[in-house]
Design a protein around this motif. Structure first.
Motif, PDB file in Angstrom:
ATOM      1  N   CYS A  96     -15.731   7.156  58.547  1.00  0.00           N
ATOM      2  CA  CYS A  96     -14.170   6.063  58.536  1.00  0.00           C
ATOM      3  C   CYS A  96     -12.868   7.766  58.026  1.00  0.00           C
ATOM      4  N   ALA A  97     -13.548   8.622  57.498  1.00  0.00           N
ATOM      5  CA  ALA A  97     -12.667   9.528  57.201  1.00  0.00           C
ATOM      6  C   ALA A  97     -12.638  10.331  59.124  1.00  0.00           C
ATOM      7  N   THR A  98     -13.709  10.342  59.617  1.00  0.00           N
ATOM      8  CA  THR A  98     -13.752  11.437  60.442  1.00  0.00           C
ATOM      9  C   THR A  98     -12.974  10.051  61.178  1.00  0.00           C
ATOM     10  N   TYR A  99     -13.244   9.139  61.394  1.00  0.00           N
ATOM     11  CA  TYR A  99     -11.765   8.285  62.652  1.00  0.00           C
ATOM     12  C   TYR A  99     -10.475   8.477  61.780  1.00  0.00           C
ATOM     13  N   THR A 100     -10.228   8.465  61.158  1.00  0.00           N
ATOM     14  CA  THR A 100      -8.881   8.635  60.445  1.00  0.00           C
ATOM     15  C   THR A 100      -8.227   9.836  60.842  1.00  0.00           C
ATOM     16  N   ASN A 101      -9.339  10.683  60.759  1.00  0.00           N
ATOM     17  CA  ASN A 101      -8.273  11.854  61.065  1.00  0.00           C
ATOM     18  C   ASN A 101      -8.229  12.104  62.353  1.00  0.00           C
ATOM     19  N   ARG A 102      -9.062  11.543  63.474  1.00  0.00           N
ATOM     20  CA  ARG A 102      -9.373  11.366  64.305  1.00  0.00           C
ATOM     21  C   ARG A 102      -7.627  10.874  64.989  1.00  0.00           C
ATOM     22  N   ALA A 103      -7.850   9.871  64.205  1.00  0.00           N
ATOM     23  CA  ALA A 103      -6.462   8.881  64.395  1.00  0.00           C
ATOM     24  C   ALA A 103      -5.506   9.961  64.358  1.00  0.00           C
ATOM     25  N   LEU A 104      -4.940  10.491  63.782  1.00  0.00           N
ATOM     26  CA  LEU A 104      -4.414  11.430  62.803  1.00  0.00           C
ATOM     27  C   LEU A 104      -3.987  12.153  64.248  1.00  0.00           C
ATOM     28  N   CYS A 105      -5.205  13.522  64.637  1.00  0.00           N
ATOM     29  CA  CYS A 105      -4.654  14.320  66.138  1.00  0.00           C
ATOM     30  C   CYS A 105      -4.687  13.035  66.935  1.00  0.00           C
ATOM     31  N   TYR A 106      -4.725  12.296  67.129  1.00  0.00           N
ATOM     32  CA  TYR A 106      -4.660  10.434  68.549  1.00  0.00           C
ATOM     33  C   TYR A 106      -2.866  10.788  68.589  1.00  0.00           C
ATOM     34  N   LEU A 107      -2.212  10.533  66.899  1.00  0.00           N
ATOM     35  CA  LEU A 107      -0.696  10.135  66.889  1.00  0.00           C
ATOM     36  C   LEU A 107      -0.107  11.361  67.786  1.00  0.00           C
ATOM     37  N   THR A 108       0.096  12.651  66.665  1.00  0.00           N
ATOM     38  CA  THR A 108       0.133  13.793  67.055  1.00  0.00           C
ATOM     39  C   THR A 108       0.170  14.514  68.731  1.00  0.00           C
ATOM     40  N   LEU A 109      -0.604  14.052  69.343  1.00  0.00           N
ATOM     41  CA  LEU A 109      -0.776  13.952  70.686  1.00  0.00           C
ATOM     42  C   LEU A 109       0.024  12.549  71.291  1.00  0.00           C
ATOM     43  N   LYS A 110       0.278  12.078  70.825  1.00  0.00           N
ATOM     44  CA  LYS A 110       0.954  10.599  71.767  1.00  0.00           C
ATOM     45  C   LYS A 110      -0.028   9.555  72.254  1.00  0.00           C
ATOM     46  N   GLN A 111      -1.078   9.686  72.110  1.00  0.00           N
ATOM     47  CA  GLN A 111      -2.367   9.019  72.307  1.00  0.00           C
ATOM     48  C   GLN A 111      -1.914   7.721  71.436  1.00  0.00           C
ATOM     49  N   TYR A 112      -1.797   6.402  72.081  1.00  0.00           N
ATOM     50  CA  TYR A 112      -1.567   5.969  70.525  1.00  0.00           C
ATOM     51  C   TYR A 112      -2.592   4.686  70.739  1.00  0.00           C
ATOM     52  N   LYS A 113      -3.059   4.155  72.052  1.00  0.00           N
ATOM     53  CA  LYS A 113      -4.154   3.302  71.891  1.00  0.00           C
ATOM     54  C   LYS A 113      -5.574   4.192  71.401  1.00  0.00           C
ATOM     55  N   GLU A 114      -5.703   5.655  71.331  1.00  0.00           N
ATOM     56  CA  GLU A 114      -6.622   5.790  70.960  1.00  0.00           C
ATOM     57  C   GLU A 114      -6.296   5.799  69.195  1.00  0.00           C
ATOM     58  N   ALA A 115      -5.318   5.803  69.002  1.00  0.00           N
ATOM     59  CA  ALA A 115      -5.028   6.162  67.105  1.00  0.00           C
ATOM     60  C   ALA A 115      -5.453   4.071  67.069  1.00  0.00           C
ATOM     61  N   VAL A 116      -4.915   3.462  67.431  1.00  0.00           N
ATOM     62  CA  VAL A 116      -5.510   2.719  67.528  1.00  0.00           C
ATOM     63  C   VAL A 116      -6.649   1.647  67.259  1.00  0.00           C
ATOM     64  N   GLN A 117      -7.199   1.865  68.407  1.00  0.00           N
ATOM     65  CA  GLN A 117      -8.852   1.764  68.520  1.00  0.00           C
ATOM     66  C   GLN A 117      -9.503   2.716  67.412  1.00  0.00           C
ATOM     67  N   ASP A 118      -9.466   3.691  66.755  1.00  0.00           N
ATOM     68  CA  ASP A 118      -9.680   4.629  65.611  1.00  0.00           C
ATOM     69  C   ASP A 118      -9.711   4.075  64.411  1.00  0.00           C
ATOM     70  N   CYS A 119      -7.759   3.516  64.526  1.00  0.00           N
ATOM     71  CA  CYS A 119      -8.108   2.937  62.823  1.00  0.00           C
ATOM     72  C   CYS A 119      -8.689   1.937  62.802  1.00  0.00           C
ATOM     73  N   THR A 120      -8.982   1.085  64.087  1.00  0.00           N
ATOM     74  CA  THR A 120      -9.751   0.085  63.793  1.00  0.00           C
ATOM     75  C   THR A 120     -11.246   0.147  63.512  1.00  0.00           C
ATOM     76  N   GLU A 121     -11.446   1.078  64.367  1.00  0.00           N
ATOM     77  CA  GLU A 121     -13.192   1.686  63.676  1.00  0.00           C
ATOM     78  C   GLU A 121     -12.944   1.960  62.634  1.00  0.00           C
ATOM     79  N   ALA A 122     -12.449   1.993  61.829  1.00  0.00           N
ATOM     80  CA  ALA A 122     -12.408   2.874  60.430  1.00  0.00           C
ATOM     81  C   ALA A 122     -11.880   1.308  59.408  1.00  0.00           C
TER      82      ALA A 122
END
Length: 176
Positions: A96-122
């Motif tokens: 879970c924590a790895t997904y939320t960490n990667r989601a934070l990176c995606y937010l910073t990189l403005k890759q919002y769809k990927e961030a949503v996917q990672d948070c959904t997996e978490a």
């Protein structure tokens, strides 16, 4: 030691060594030591599935190392490299924590769809994970899916009613 063996048995000394005995899986799991990490975050002993790999404990440890390397890249502001490390880690161990960490990176990189996917997996792994709910709401806001973002924040606020960042984001979502 090598020098003594070389003098005694010659260049073929390695071939005269007895085979290394295999350690049964049951013994390996009994002897496994929880990795040092956050308080209360001990890793349960891993056992190989029937016909599965004996590498599960090694994979878990490698995944933890890759996650830590990703964390170091985040601290340095290199979010693209962090995403690579987190992705490698998740191939070995879904956490879970790895997904939320990667989601934070995606937010910073403005890759919002990927961030949503990672948070959904978490959230699939931990349905009440506050970071996953908050970060998914942030990404949904950027994707202009305000209704879903509000739903995530309301779920988060059931767990942490005084979370000021969530309350602020809820106001922003309601204004949008």
């Amino acid at each position: 030691m090598t020098k003594a063996l070389l003098e005694k048995d010659g260049v073929n000394w390695r071939q005269k060594l007895p085979p290394i005995p295999a350690v049964p899986i049951s013994a390996q799991t009994r002897w496994s030591v929880p990795s040092a990490g956050a308080p209360g975050a001990s890793t349960p002993p891993t056992t190989a599935a029937p016909g599965g790999s004996d590498q599960t404990a090694a994979d878990t440890e490698r995944a933890r190392t890759l996650k830590e390397e990703g964390n170091e890249f985040v601290k340095k502001g290199n979010h693209k490299k962090a995403v690579e490390k987190y992705s490698e880690s998740l191939k070995l161990n879904e956490e879970c924590a790895t997904y939320t960490n990667r989601a934070l990176c995606y937010l910073t990189l403005k890759q919002y769809k990927e961030a949503v996917q990672d948070c959904t997996e978490a959230l699939r792994l931990d349905p009440k994970n506050v970071k996953a709910l908050y970060r998914r709401a942030q990404a949904l806001k950027e994707l202009k899916d305000y209704k879903s973002g509000i739903a995530d924040i309301k779920t988060l606020l059931k767990t942490e009613p005084k979370n000021t960042a969530a309350l602020r984001l809820l106001q922003e979502l309601n204004r949008a």
